[in-house]
Every structure is written in C-alpha cells, then in structure tokens.
Write an enzyme that holds these catalytic residues in place. Structure first.
Site, PDB file in Angstrom:
ATOM      1  N   VAL A  60      78.081  -0.596  37.242  1.00 24.06           N
ATOM      2  CA  VAL A  60      78.805  -1.870  37.302  1.00 24.06           C
ATOM      3  C   VAL A  60      80.178  -1.634  36.684  1.00 24.06           C
ATOM      4  CG1 VAL A  60      78.680  -4.330  36.869  1.00 24.06           C
ATOM      5  CG2 VAL A  60      76.576  -3.012  36.994  1.00 24.06           C
ATOM      6  N   HIS A  66      82.388 -10.846  38.311  1.00 21.92           N
ATOM      7  CA  HIS A  66      81.139 -11.306  37.683  1.00 21.92           C
ATOM      8  C   HIS A  66      80.376 -10.155  37.020  1.00 21.92           C
ATOM      9  CE1 HIS A  66      80.135 -10.142  41.740  1.00 21.92           C
ATOM     10  NE2 HIS A  66      78.856 -10.284  41.537  1.00 21.92           N
TER      11      HIS A  66
HETATM   12  N1  INI Z   1      76.215  -4.505  41.847  1.00 21.65           N
HETATM   13  C1  INI Z   1      76.355  -3.355  41.172  1.00 21.65           C
HETATM   14  O1  INI Z   1      75.373  -2.598  41.027  1.00 21.65           O
HETATM   15  N2  INI Z   1      77.547  -3.004  40.625  1.00 21.65           N
HETATM   16  C2  INI Z   1      78.648  -3.793  40.768  1.00 21.65           C
HETATM   17  O2  INI Z   1      79.725  -3.412  40.241  1.00 21.65           O
HETATM   18  C3  INI Z   1      78.528  -5.002  41.501  1.00 21.65           C
HETATM   19  N3  INI Z   1      79.666  -5.839  41.720  1.00 21.65           N
HETATM   20  O3  INI Z   1      80.795  -5.356  41.629  1.00 21.65           O
HETATM   21  O4  INI Z   1      79.551  -7.015  42.055  1.00 21.65           O
HETATM   22  C4  INI Z   1      77.290  -5.350  42.038  1.00 21.65           C
HETATM   23  N4  INI Z   1      77.134  -6.486  42.735  1.00 21.65           N
HETATM   24  C5  INI Z   1      76.031  -6.729  43.617  1.00 21.65           C
HETATM   25  C6  INI Z   1      74.854  -7.368  42.903  1.00 21.65           C
HETATM   26  O5  INI Z   1      74.222  -6.414  42.056  1.00 21.65           O
HETATM   27  C7  INI Z   1      73.820  -7.860  43.907  1.00 21.65           C
HETATM   28  O6  INI Z   1      73.360  -6.797  44.685  1.00 21.65           O
HETATM   29  C8  INI Z   1      74.366  -8.947  44.859  1.00 21.65           C
HETATM   30  O7  INI Z   1      74.982  -9.979  44.138  1.00 21.65           O
HETATM   31  C9  INI Z   1      73.221  -9.545  45.707  1.00 21.65           C
HETATM   32  O8  INI Z   1      72.237 -10.175  44.891  1.00 21.65           O
END
Ligand code: INI
Length: 158
Positions: free
Chosen positions: A86, A93
């Site tokens: 992340v 978010h």
């Molecule tokens: N998921 C990640 O693993 N890393 C990220 O940086 C990230 N960002 O940037 O938003 C991210 N978003 C997706 C999230 O984990 C879910 O898969 C998505 O919101 C669907 O539920």
C-alpha cells in the site's frame, strides 16, 4: 523453567498458505518470489504439485483478511503469510486500506488460532516499496522466516 520458541530445523513439515494482493503486483510479485525462495531453502516443497503450499491471489490488500479467514478455518495450514503493498503517494485512502487490512488480519489470526504473518509494505513511494521488495533487500524473505518461526512456535504450544 520452560523456554518456548520457534525452531527453523523442522520447517519441511509445515503446511503454508500465502495470500497475495494483485494491487501493485510489480511489488507483490517480488515479495512472493522472495518468500518462495526462503521457504524452498528451508525444505518446503514449492512445486506446483506441492501438498504443503497453497497460494491465493486477491484483488487488493483490503481483501486479505477475508480470504485468510477462509483458508485458516479449513484447518489445513500451520501458518499463513499475507503479502501486499500500500503506497501512500498513490492512495488517498491509504489509511483506510491499511487499517482494515491490519486489524482484519490480526483479528482473523486470534479468532482462528492460526498464525498469520503481516507481510504488507506500507510506504510513501513506489521506489521505497521496490527497495524493500528486492531492489535493496527483499522483505518477502523475512516474512517467510517469520512464518516458519511462528508455525513452529504455535505447533509447540498446541
Ligand atoms: N490495495 C492495495 O493493496 N494497495 C493499494 O495501494 C491500494 N490503493 O492504492 O488503493 C489498494 N486498493 C484496493 C483495495 O485493497 C481493494 O482491493 C479495493 O478497494 C476493492 O475492495
């Protein structure tokens, strides 16, 4: 006095599941390969035919707890490893994803009694994430070592 600690010698008998997020897969694929290298070098069969290692892919880190919960509940695994990345710079978010993933993983681990390694990189930039995923060192290796230690430790307690 009893000293309770995990051992690394008997890793070859451990059953392991890895749950990996596809989001930022440039990073998570590298974490996975570091992880597999460490498990392999500690005697765990990582071949596609292996019956001691399973790998599950999820869309993003937010989904890691749910799939970890399903896998942990099967009772098939001594330890789980979650892998995700992340990155704050690209993620308004960031805090939501990190908070939910970390709290979810911790709570699934306590609820099921199965150790789950928290293998999420949380960085400000992609560059920092890549440095921790193999450009400098590969934390995937460390997560696998911690999994071996915790799998062994929990088996010695149960
Ligand atoms: N998921 C990640 O693993 N890393 C990220 O940086 C990230 N960002 O940037 O938003 C991210 N978003 C997706 C999230 O984990 C879910 O898969 C998505 O919101 C669907 O539920």
């Amino acid at each position: 006095m009893v000293v309770i600690e995990g051992r690394f010698q008997n890793a070859s008998s451990l059953k392991v599941a890895i749950v990996v997020a596809r989001f930022n897969d440039l990073v998570t694929n590298k974490l996975l390969s570091g992880c597999l290298d460490c498990l392999n070098r500690h005697g765990i069969d990582i071949a596609e035919t292996s019956d001691q290692l399973d790998i599950a892919w999820v869309p993003g880190s937010f989904e890691l707890p749910l799939v970890s919960q399903s896998l942990a509940k099967t009772g098939r695994y001594d330890v789980l490893i979650t892998l995700g990345a992340v990155i704050r710079g690209d993620t308004p978010h960031f805090d939501v994803v990190i908070n939910e993933s970390s709290k979810g993983i911790a709570s699934v681990s306590r609820e099921t009694g199965v150790p789950i390694i928290f293998g999420l990189l949380t960085t400000d930039t992609m560059q920092q994430a890549l440095e921790r995923a193999g450009v400098k060192s590969n934390l995937g290796w460390n997560y696998a070592l911690q999994a071996i230690e915790m799998g062994s430790l929990m088996n010695s307690l149960n």
